[in-house]
Scaffold this active site. Structure first.
Site, PDB file in Angstrom:
ATOM      1  N   LEU A 121       8.301  26.554  40.949  1.00  0.00           N
ATOM      2  CA  LEU A 121       7.870  25.733  39.817  1.00  0.00           C
ATOM      3  C   LEU A 121       7.714  26.598  38.577  1.00  0.00           C
ATOM      4  O   LEU A 121       7.504  27.805  38.664  1.00  0.00           O
ATOM      5  CB  LEU A 121       6.545  25.039  40.144  1.00  0.00           C
ATOM      6  CG  LEU A 121       6.582  24.083  41.339  1.00  0.00           C
ATOM      7  CD1 LEU A 121       5.184  23.574  41.658  1.00  0.00           C
ATOM      8  CD2 LEU A 121       7.531  22.934  41.076  1.00  0.00           C
ATOM      9  N   CYS A 122       7.761  25.952  37.432  1.00  0.00           N
ATOM     10  CA  CYS A 122       7.603  26.602  36.139  1.00  0.00           C
ATOM     11  C   CYS A 122       6.344  27.463  36.146  1.00  0.00           C
ATOM     12  O   CYS A 122       5.306  27.010  36.633  1.00  0.00           O
ATOM     13  CB  CYS A 122       7.513  25.526  35.054  1.00  0.00           C
ATOM     14  SG  CYS A 122       7.396  26.164  33.392  1.00  0.00           S
ATOM     15  N   PRO A 123       6.444  28.688  35.699  1.00  0.00           N
ATOM     16  CA  PRO A 123       7.519  29.350  34.959  1.00  0.00           C
ATOM     17  C   PRO A 123       8.421  30.238  35.808  1.00  0.00           C
ATOM     18  O   PRO A 123       9.257  30.965  35.274  1.00  0.00           O
ATOM     19  CB  PRO A 123       6.745  30.207  33.952  1.00  0.00           C
ATOM     20  CG  PRO A 123       5.562  30.670  34.750  1.00  0.00           C
ATOM     21  CD  PRO A 123       5.201  29.468  35.622  1.00  0.00           C
ATOM     22  N   GLU A 124       8.267  30.207  37.132  1.00  0.00           N
ATOM     23  CA  GLU A 124       9.008  31.131  37.994  1.00  0.00           C
ATOM     24  C   GLU A 124      10.532  31.054  37.851  1.00  0.00           C
ATOM     25  O   GLU A 124      11.177  32.105  37.724  1.00  0.00           O
ATOM     26  CB  GLU A 124       8.592  30.952  39.455  1.00  0.00           C
ATOM     27  CG  GLU A 124       7.178  31.398  39.719  1.00  0.00           C
ATOM     28  CD  GLU A 124       6.716  31.080  41.116  1.00  0.00           C
ATOM     29  OE1 GLU A 124       6.358  32.028  41.836  1.00  0.00           O
ATOM     30  OE2 GLU A 124       6.732  29.889  41.476  1.00  0.00           O
TER      31      GLU A 124
ATOM     32  N   ASP B 165      12.970  22.218  40.226  1.00  0.00           N
ATOM     33  CA  ASP B 165      11.955  21.846  39.242  1.00  0.00           C
ATOM     34  C   ASP B 165      12.630  21.144  38.061  1.00  0.00           C
ATOM     35  O   ASP B 165      13.469  21.737  37.391  1.00  0.00           O
ATOM     36  CB  ASP B 165      11.220  23.092  38.767  1.00  0.00           C
ATOM     37  CG  ASP B 165      10.097  22.794  37.784  1.00  0.00           C
ATOM     38  OD1 ASP B 165       9.930  21.622  37.388  1.00  0.00           O
ATOM     39  OD2 ASP B 165       9.387  23.738  37.417  1.00  0.00           O
TER      40      ASP B 165
END
Length: 90
Positions: A28-31, A55
């Protein structure tokens, strides 16, 4: 269905051509953005990175990343449970 209609989708054979591939499924954000940023750093100008993500926010993130960093989002595809992006390093 493409999330960004102004991007012309090249033929399927062109979309499968990439120099590197990165699967960020399940992240999920920001990964996903951080992984893409790090991967693109190690690439040469003109090389293409094929990214797989789950995502939905990656569409917005990758569009902005390309715009601000001088890369090109060549194509994107939305599937039932995933998204694919082809990013060319500027």
């Amino acid at each position: 269905m493409s999330m960004c209609p102004e991007i012309a989708l090249p033929s399927r054979s062109r979309m499968t051509k990439s120099d590197q591939k990165l699967d960020t499924s399940g992240l999920l954000c920001p990964e996903p953005l951080m992984l893409v940023r790090n991967q693109v750093r190690s690439m040469n100008s003109g090389e293409v990175l094929h990214v797989i993500a789950t995502d939905p926010s990656t569409g917005r993130d990758f569009h902005n990343f390309c715009r601000f960093m001088g890369h090109r989002l060549l194509a994107e595809q939305q599937h039932t449970d995933s998204f694919e992006y082809w990013i060319e390093k500027g």
